[in-house]
Design an enzyme around this catalytic site. Sequence first.
Site, PDB file in Angstrom:
ATOM      1  N   MET A 140      67.449  99.780  23.701  1.00  0.00           N
ATOM      2  CA  MET A 140      67.828 100.685  22.621  1.00  0.00           C
ATOM      3  C   MET A 140      66.984 100.427  21.383  1.00  0.00           C
ATOM      4  O   MET A 140      66.809  99.285  20.966  1.00  0.00           O
ATOM      5  CB  MET A 140      69.329 100.497  22.336  1.00  0.00           C
ATOM      6  CG  MET A 140      69.858 101.378  21.228  1.00  0.00           C
ATOM      7  SD  MET A 140      69.717 103.148  21.644  1.00  0.00           S
ATOM      8  CE  MET A 140      69.447 103.809  20.011  1.00  0.00           C
ATOM      9  N   ASN A 191      67.199 100.717  18.128  1.00  0.00           N
ATOM     10  CA  ASN A 191      67.752 100.532  16.785  1.00  0.00           C
ATOM     11  C   ASN A 191      66.676 100.088  15.791  1.00  0.00           C
ATOM     12  O   ASN A 191      65.870  99.221  16.088  1.00  0.00           O
ATOM     13  CB  ASN A 191      68.842  99.463  16.811  1.00  0.00           C
ATOM     14  CG  ASN A 191      69.743  99.604  18.007  1.00  0.00           C
ATOM     15  OD1 ASN A 191      70.406 100.614  18.173  1.00  0.00           O
ATOM     16  ND2 ASN A 191      69.743  98.589  18.869  1.00  0.00           N
ATOM     17  N   GLU A 197      60.486 101.619  23.402  1.00  0.00           N
ATOM     18  CA  GLU A 197      61.365 101.411  22.246  1.00  0.00           C
ATOM     19  C   GLU A 197      60.541 101.288  20.969  1.00  0.00           C
ATOM     20  O   GLU A 197      60.929 101.783  19.916  1.00  0.00           O
ATOM     21  CB  GLU A 197      62.251 100.176  22.440  1.00  0.00           C
ATOM     22  CG  GLU A 197      63.062 100.153  23.733  1.00  0.00           C
ATOM     23  CD  GLU A 197      63.827 101.432  24.050  1.00  0.00           C
ATOM     24  OE1 GLU A 197      64.222 102.155  23.110  1.00  0.00           O
ATOM     25  OE2 GLU A 197      64.030 101.720  25.250  1.00  0.00           O
ATOM     26  N   GLU A 256      63.199 111.757  23.354  1.00  0.00           N
ATOM     27  CA  GLU A 256      63.038 111.055  24.630  1.00  0.00           C
ATOM     28  C   GLU A 256      61.869 111.582  25.458  1.00  0.00           C
ATOM     29  O   GLU A 256      61.079 110.809  25.989  1.00  0.00           O
ATOM     30  CB  GLU A 256      64.344 111.076  25.427  1.00  0.00           C
ATOM     31  CG  GLU A 256      65.496 110.311  24.768  1.00  0.00           C
ATOM     32  CD  GLU A 256      65.179 108.852  24.447  1.00  0.00           C
ATOM     33  OE1 GLU A 256      64.163 108.322  24.950  1.00  0.00           O
ATOM     34  OE2 GLU A 256      65.949 108.245  23.674  1.00  0.00           O
TER      35      GLU A 256
END
Length: 861
Positions: free
Chosen positions: A266, A268, A301, A323
Amino acid sequence: MDNSAVTPAAKRLADYKPYGFEIKSVDLVFDLDPQRTRVTSRLKIKKTNLSQNKLMLDGEGLALLSFKVNGQVYEAFRVVENGLQVVFPFENADVEIVTECLPSENKSLEGLYYAASTFCTQCEAEGFRKITYFPDRPDVLTTYTVKVIADQEKYPYLLCNGNKTGQGELANGRHWATWHDPFKKPCYLFALVAGNFDQVTDQYTTISGRDVALELYVDKGNGSRGQHALDSLKKSMQWDEQTFGLEYDLDVYMVVAVDFFNMGAMENKGLNVFNSKFVLANAESATDEDYFNIESIIAHEYFHNWTGNRVTCRDWFQLSLKEGLTVFRDQQFSSDMSSHISNRIKQVRVMREHQFAEDAGPMSHPIRPDEVIEMNNFYTVTVYDKGAEVIRMIHTLLGQDGFRKGMDCYFERHDGQAVTCDDFVQAMQDASGVDLSQFRRWYSQSGTPVVSVSKHYDPANNTLTISLKQTHPPTAGQKEKQNLHIPVAWELFDKRTDEVKSGVFSLLNDADDLVIENVNAEQNIALFTDFSAPVKVQQAIDNSESLEIMLYAKDSFARWDAAQSVYSDLIWKRADTGGDVAGDIAAIAQQLISAGISDLGLLSELLSLPGFEYLSEQREKVDVLTLYSAREAVRKSLADALNTFAVDYIEGFENKPYQYETSDAEKRRLKNLLLQYHTLASGQTDLAQQQFSLANNMTDSLGALHALRTPGTLGCFESLMLDFEQKWHDDVLVLDKWFALHAGTDRDDILPTLDLLTSHQRFTFDNPNRVRSVVGTFAFYNVPQFHKEDGSGYQYVADNIIRLNSVNPQVASRIITPLLKWKKLTGPQAENMRLQLTRIADTSGLSKDVYEKVTKSLGSD
Ligand code: TRP
Ligand code: ZN
């Protein structure tokens, strides 16, 4: 259905409305405790739509302790199903909300959860609402200041997005850290991690000379397995500077590896969280494939920092905006780091084996869906991989330079904004001058187009005319289709020379002719080179022409594709007629062996049969077991034909110290493929056993086990598996490979075997990696046992979905995929599968995730 439950409602793209408020900043305090964590949130809110008097804050499973506006207790709100509805007459106000949540009871691994003595968050897509009341939607961007408080000894590292601005100790054995992220972000990019780790650090100087601290956090004792991830990160940072002029923007980039994680990783902001299997690697425990995946997911990422974070999505229907584009970027990166053709074939296999199937089934959706019940169900091969193919087509139509101009324009216009897929296409069109109006339909139309091809050569005028027709079979939820803009890349080659002519033709109408002049009778054409569009091609082409392409086309993808279609025809011939195709297979194998192919990555692919799922996609309905055994029979013929070549290659193989490097990895790949064929052909175990005992790396150890996992050599397989388990008993990531090898074995006592696996000391249903390696591998890859006529395989998977539904709906919903395709099956399989789906549908307390898929599959559509 359980009638007591409310039927979950769908959300629609067409209903999008701006939020109506601006969150000017948010200030969060986390008082961490596994049992009960207190979160204090202070929001500075400004009304932007002055006619709106209700403020909606999302929240789920929270205990509300207090609610204040401008420092005063405030009561003009209602607690509704999914949050708070606040009467909000203010133009500007400071809101303070105190809530509690229960991290150690949170097994969904979404929101704030506590697992393996670590606090971790996962907020995408809609997990932030499990942490605090907040507008949990990607178009609400704000700056975050966060204070984290926790026990100092148990959780020495307190991590959050951005830069650390302070830290200190408290009297009661606790300590604190404060963080500030200067970049506005949507809440799905929020992250917090608290735990005890090995910290591995590195450093990167950006192209403009700024120093960035790179920090990797892994489980205690695993620090030595982190270097490959850090090296991959530095390569990614450099590649994005060189390729797109994009530089990292904070002073620190942190990556945390955790064992309990629903997906791969992920993005972040400044604090990526990774499934540990996509971070940790050393030669003994990780395969070449693991090394490859780590490099590409680290890149993925990292690339999100611009495509996703700096420019984010307006709403979740636009997920492919970040994405599809980021997958395309990581694919380009991987190609540049290793081999273009190996990567391209891998990508096309994913499309054909998984995406085409999804798009032909009950969950079919456009890359920008119109309607969603549970957003977590839309992190799909369609949104990701077909999304990347759509970006790739833009790249093909605009060319490298045009595409780069489009990217520059996109960032110029939209940095700091939450935008739509249309905004992206518009930037591409405006910057390049290429008309993309018809092309945009790729975003709204689901399904795999079919392009049929016929050829006419006119020797009098030396012209070759290729007639192309596009058709669009109806898909679930979308009957009406429009013509798409389909780029058809072609190559005219001559097997006697190196000369080649190539181009890209735009198929726009029902039928268009591509006319090529000055073609001589010896020349041959390959279409859709490099898989220029995600379509199925129908072509009345004879075997000899395919074989010419396979042997002589310049485009490696076209060669592989031709081999795939020859293999497919033979497998179907075998399935339909039971006829013997060993002779044809032997002839192909012989031609490939003597073609002197020096690209070993390509050679391995040319010697591999099309996947079972791809074959299934070629027919409306399939008799799975017949197709499976036909494919196995052809595989045996291919093995027989390759056996001598295989033994020579394996015996002549030079074992070197392990290094993850493309050409070494391709050699190992070919060797392990040939070892499988040799074992299958001969039933002999000595070469595999020898490889197993001498292996200095995990690729070769697993390659040997894999080769032995065939019906004739299962005894030997079993005994080496025992050795393997003893050696790796304490390493869960390696054990996952062992679990998967067992779960994928075609043996009649597979169900008791699966029970043994799930009662293994290291197995737990709470951990998605374990579940995927046992239940997931069985459902997705153990074709003969999953589809057993008596329905026992389906029942086993259904039992597990019902169990997982209440533990972790996201994982349950992913594993259900193979159970959705009953309409595609013939024989007792169809009814047996439907029966199990109905059982799942009747379960009380069904999650939205599972509900959405089951009802779509059972529905009349
Ligand atoms: N955005 C993540 C990626 O592309 C994937 C992701 C979405 C995810 N939802 C998630 C990861 C939930 C973990 C858990 O890499
Ligand atoms: Zn992503």
